[in-house]
Design a protein around this motif. Structure first.
Motif, short mmCIF file in Angstrom:
data_model
loop_
_atom_site.label_atom_id
_atom_site.label_comp_id
_atom_site.label_asym_id
_atom_site.label_seq_id
_atom_site.Cartn_x
_atom_site.Cartn_y
_atom_site.Cartn_z
N TYR A 75 4.02 -118.13 23.27
CA TYR A 75 4.07 -118.88 22.02
C TYR A 75 4.51 -120.33 22.23
O TYR A 75 4.22 -121.20 21.40
N CYS A 76 5.23 -120.63 23.32
CA CYS A 76 5.88 -121.93 23.47
C CYS A 76 5.30 -122.79 24.59
O CYS A 76 5.86 -123.84 24.92
N ASP A 79 4.52 -126.41 23.36
CA ASP A 79 5.43 -127.01 22.39
C ASP A 79 5.94 -128.36 22.89
O ASP A 79 6.75 -128.44 23.82
N SER A 80 5.46 -129.44 22.30
CA SER A 80 5.88 -130.80 22.66
C SER A 80 5.66 -131.71 21.46
O SER A 80 4.53 -131.84 20.97
N GLN A 81 6.72 -132.36 20.99
CA GLN A 81 6.60 -133.27 19.85
C GLN A 81 5.75 -134.49 20.20
O GLN A 81 5.02 -135.00 19.35
N THR A 84 2.04 -133.39 20.03
CA THR A 84 1.57 -133.25 18.66
C THR A 84 1.49 -134.59 17.96
O THR A 84 0.66 -134.79 17.06
N TYR A 305 -6.10 -127.32 17.00
CA TYR A 305 -5.55 -126.73 18.21
C TYR A 305 -6.30 -125.48 18.66
O TYR A 305 -5.74 -124.64 19.36
N THR A 312 -3.18 -120.14 24.39
CA THR A 312 -1.92 -119.45 24.11
C THR A 312 -2.13 -117.94 24.04
O THR A 312 -1.28 -117.16 24.46
N LEU A 444 2.95 -126.50 16.67
CA LEU A 444 3.27 -125.89 17.96
C LEU A 444 4.74 -125.46 18.03
O LEU A 444 5.08 -124.45 18.64
N THR A 445 5.60 -126.24 17.34
CA THR A 445 7.01 -125.84 17.27
C THR A 445 7.18 -124.60 16.39
O THR A 445 7.93 -123.67 16.73
N CYS A 448 6.11 -121.59 18.24
CA CYS A 448 7.13 -121.20 19.23
C CYS A 448 8.25 -120.42 18.56
O CYS A 448 8.75 -119.44 19.13
N HIS A 449 8.65 -120.79 17.34
CA HIS A 449 9.81 -120.18 16.70
C HIS A 449 9.44 -119.04 15.74
O HIS A 449 10.15 -118.03 15.66
#
Length: 517
Positions: A75-76, A79-81, A84, A305, A312, A444-445, A448-449
Motif C-alpha cells: 500500500y505504501c 507514498d511521496s508528497q 504527488t 495513478y 501496487t 497515495l498517503t 498507505c494509511h
C-alpha cells in the motif's frame, strides 16, 4: 425543413433550427480542448511509473518501489508528497486560472479564452519535455494548469451556447469524449514510450504540445457564440452566427430571447456578488455539489495513478501500463453511450444509473484488495483475483464515463443565466480543480494509511451523491438555455427561490418540444 426541430412555447414563440454541419464542426473543434485535459490526466500516471523518470527526479521513491523484501507494504510503495505534487500542482494552478479566465471570457469572448489556454498549455508541455530538475517540472505543470483552467472555463460554455437545445447534451459531451480520447492516447503512448532505453518520459510529456496546438489553431478559426457577441454589444455578428448555426434566417424569436437575457445581464455589474442572491441558489448549490461529488467518486485515483495503482496490486511494469490502456479504452467507448443517450433519456437517469453501478464496483474492488492484502499490505494478487479486480475497475470507469464524467461538465454549463454564467462556470471549474488537487495530493498517503478501506470511503460518497441527485437535481434536457428558470420553478424544492418575475418566466410557464415532420 426536414432534419430540424421547432421549439414551441405557450406564449406562441417558436425557435426554428436544423442540425447543421456548421454547428457540428465548430463544436467538435472547440471540444478538442478536452484533449489537453485528458492527455495530461493519462500521461502523468504513466510517467510516474517509469523507472528512468523516478530514478532521475524521485530517487527515494524509485528505491522503495524496487524493494522486494518480504516485509514490504504494498500500500505504501509510492507514498511521496513530492511525487504527488508533480501531478496535483497542475490543478491548483487551474483553480486560480479559472477565476482569471472568467473575466477574460466575459470581456473578450469564449474563443480568446480558449486560444489563451492552448498557448499556456503549449508552453508548459515544452518546459516539461526539456525539464532538468523538479523545479522545472513543477513550473511546467503550473503552466499546464493555467491552460486547463482557461480551456475548462471556456469550452463547456461555448458548446452549451452554440448547440440547439435538442442536441445540447450530445454536443457538450463531445468535450468529455475528447478528454477520454486524450487519456487513451496518453496511455497508449506511455505503453510504447516506456520501452525506450532513454528519454521515453520526455517524449510522453513533450507530446502534450500536439493537443495544445490543435486547440490554439482551432480557436483562431472558430466564431464566438451569439451570447458572447451580444454580451459585448456586437448584435449584428450575433445574429449572423445564430443564423449560421441554426441553418435558417428565421431566428428572430430566439434572437429576441437572447437580447432579453443580455439586457438582464447588463443590469448585473457584480456577477460574483449577485451569484450569492437567493434566486440563484439552485444553480449555485447544484454546481458546487456536482463538482465536489465528481471528485469524491474517486475516479481520478484511477485516471491519475492507474499504472501506479496496478503496480501496487502486484502487476509488472508492462502489465500495469497495459491495464491502464484497457481502462482508457473502456472510458472512451463508454462516453459514447452518454453521447447518444443524454438527450434521449435525460440527465437524471444517467446520473442515477451510473451512481449505482459505481457503488457496487467500489465495494467489490475494496473487498478483493482486502482479501488479497488484508491490512498488512503484504502478499501478491493471484492471477484470477487480479482479473476480477480489473474487470470491476473497468465497470466502475464505464459507469462514471456515461454519467458523472460528462454530466458534471454539462449540467453546470447549461443551468446559469447569462448574467452570471461565466462566474458560475468559474465556480464549477475551481471547485472541481480544488478537489482534484486535494485528491491527487493525498491519494497515495490515504492508500498507505486507509488501505483497502479507501475504496469504501469513496463508495460512501457515491451513495450520498446519488441520493442528492434523486431529490435535488431536476431534468434539464431540451430546455432552452435562456429559459432554464422554468425548470427551477417546476421543482418541488427549488421553486421557492425563484421569483415570479424572473427572466424566462413571464407568460410562458411551460415549453414543449415538437420534432418537425
Amino acid at each position: 425543413m426536414a432534419g430540424g426541430v421547432i421549439v414551441a412555447d405557450s406564449g406562441g414563440k417558436q425557435y426554428h433550427s436544423h442540425v447543421t454541419a456548421y454547428v457540428i464542426v465548430t463544436c467538435i473543434v472547440a471540444a478538442t480542448g478536452g484533449l489537453m485535459f485528458g492527455y495530461d490526466i493519462g500521461i502523468s500516471g504513466g510517467v510516474t511509473s517509469m523507472d528512468e523518470f523516478l530514478s532521475k527526479f524521485f530517487p527515494s521513491v524509485y528505491r522503495k518501489s524496487k524493494d522486494v523484501t518480504s516485509d514490504t507494504n504494498q500500500y505504501c510503495k509510492f507514498d511521496s508528497q513530492l511525487l504527488t505534487l508533480f501531478t496535483s500542482s497542475l490543478y491548483l494552478a487551474a483553480l486560480v486560472a479559472s477565476f482569471i479566465a472568467s473575466t477574460i471570457s466575459r470581456v473578450f469572448g469564449r474563443k480568446v479564452t480558449m486560444f489563451g489556454g492552448g498557448i499556456m498549455f503549449l508552453a508548459g508541455s515544452l518546459l516539461n519535455g526539456f525539464a532538468q530538475n523538479v523545479a522545472m517540472l513543477i513550473a511546467g505543470r503550473i503552466l499546464l494548469g493555467i491552460g486547463v483552467g482557461f480551456a475548462n472555463q471556456a469550452v463547456p460554455l461555448y458548446l452549451s451556447e452554440m448547440a440547439p437545445p435538442h442536441i445540447r447534451g450530445a454536443l457538450n459531451i463531445a468535450f468529455q469524449l475528447a478528454i477520454t480520447t486524450g487519456i487513451l492516447i496518453a496511455n497508449l503512448l506511455n505503453y510504447g514510450l516506456s520501452k525506450m532505453e532513454r528519454n521515453g518520459w520526455r517524449w510522453s510529456l513533450g507530446l502534450a504540445a500536439i493537443p495544445a496546438l490543435i486547440m490554439s489553431i482551432g480557436a483562431i478559426f472558430l466564431p464566438d457564440t451569439p451570447n458572447s457577441f451580444i454580451q459585448r454589444g456586437q448584435n449584428d455578428k450575433a445574429r449572423q452566427v445564430l443564423q449560421n448555426i441554426r441553418g435558417t434566417e428565421d431566428v428572430n424569436n430566439e434572437f429576441e430571447d437572447l437580447l432579453e437575457a443580455s439586457e438582464v445581464a447588463r443590469l448585473v455589474t457584480n456577477p460574483w456578488g449577485n451569484i450569492l442572491r437567493s434566486q440563484y441558489r439552485p444553480q449555485l448549490v447544484i454546481t458546487l455539489l456536482i463538482a465536489f461529488f465528481q471528485q469524491l467518486t474517486g475516479i481520478n485515483v484511477i485516471m491519475f495513478y492507474a499504472p501506479v495503482l496496478f503496480k501496487t496490486l502486484g502487476f509488472g511494469d508492462d502489465a500495469s501500463l497495459m491495464a491502464a490502456v484497457i481502462t482508457g479504452l473502456v472510458n472512451m467507448f463508454s462516453t459514447l453511450v452518454s453521447l447518444f443517450t443524454v438527450d434521449k433519456f435525460g440527465r437524471r437517469i444517467l446520473f442515477l444509473q451510473g451512481g449505482i453501478q459505481m457503488i457496487i464496483c467500489q465495494l467489490v474492488v475494496g473487498s478483493m484488495i482486502a482479501a488479497e492484502f488484508g491490512t498488512s499490505g503484504q502478499g501478491d494478487f493471484s492471477r484470477s483475483a487480479g482479473n476480477v479486480t480489473i474487470t470491476f475497475i473497468c465497470l466502475y470507469v464505464a459507469g462514471f464515463a456515461w454519467s458523472w464524467g460528462p454530466l458534471a461538465w454539462l449540467v453546470p454549463s447549461e443551468i446559469f443565466p447569462l448574467e452570471i454564467r461565466s462566474a458560475g462556470q468559474s465556480i464549477n471549474v475551481s471547485v472541481n480543480m480544488l478537489f482534484t488537487f486535494i485528491i491527487g495530493q493525498v491519494f497515495l498517503t490515504l492508500l498507505c494509511h486507509m488501505k483497502f478501506g479507501l475504496f469504501y470511503f469513496f463508495g460512501g460518497f457515491v451513495i450520498i451523491m446519488t441520493i442528492f441527485v434523486y431529490f435535488f437535481v431536476p431534468e434539464t434536457k431540451n430546455a432552452p438555455i435562456d429559459e432554464m428558470n422554468k425548470v427551477w420553478k417546476a421543482h418541488w424544492f427549488w421553486a421557492r427561490f425563484i421569483p415570479d418575475n424572473a427572466a424566462g418566466l413571464g407568460q410562458r410557464k411551460s415549453s414543449t418540444y415538437t420534432p418537425l415532420v
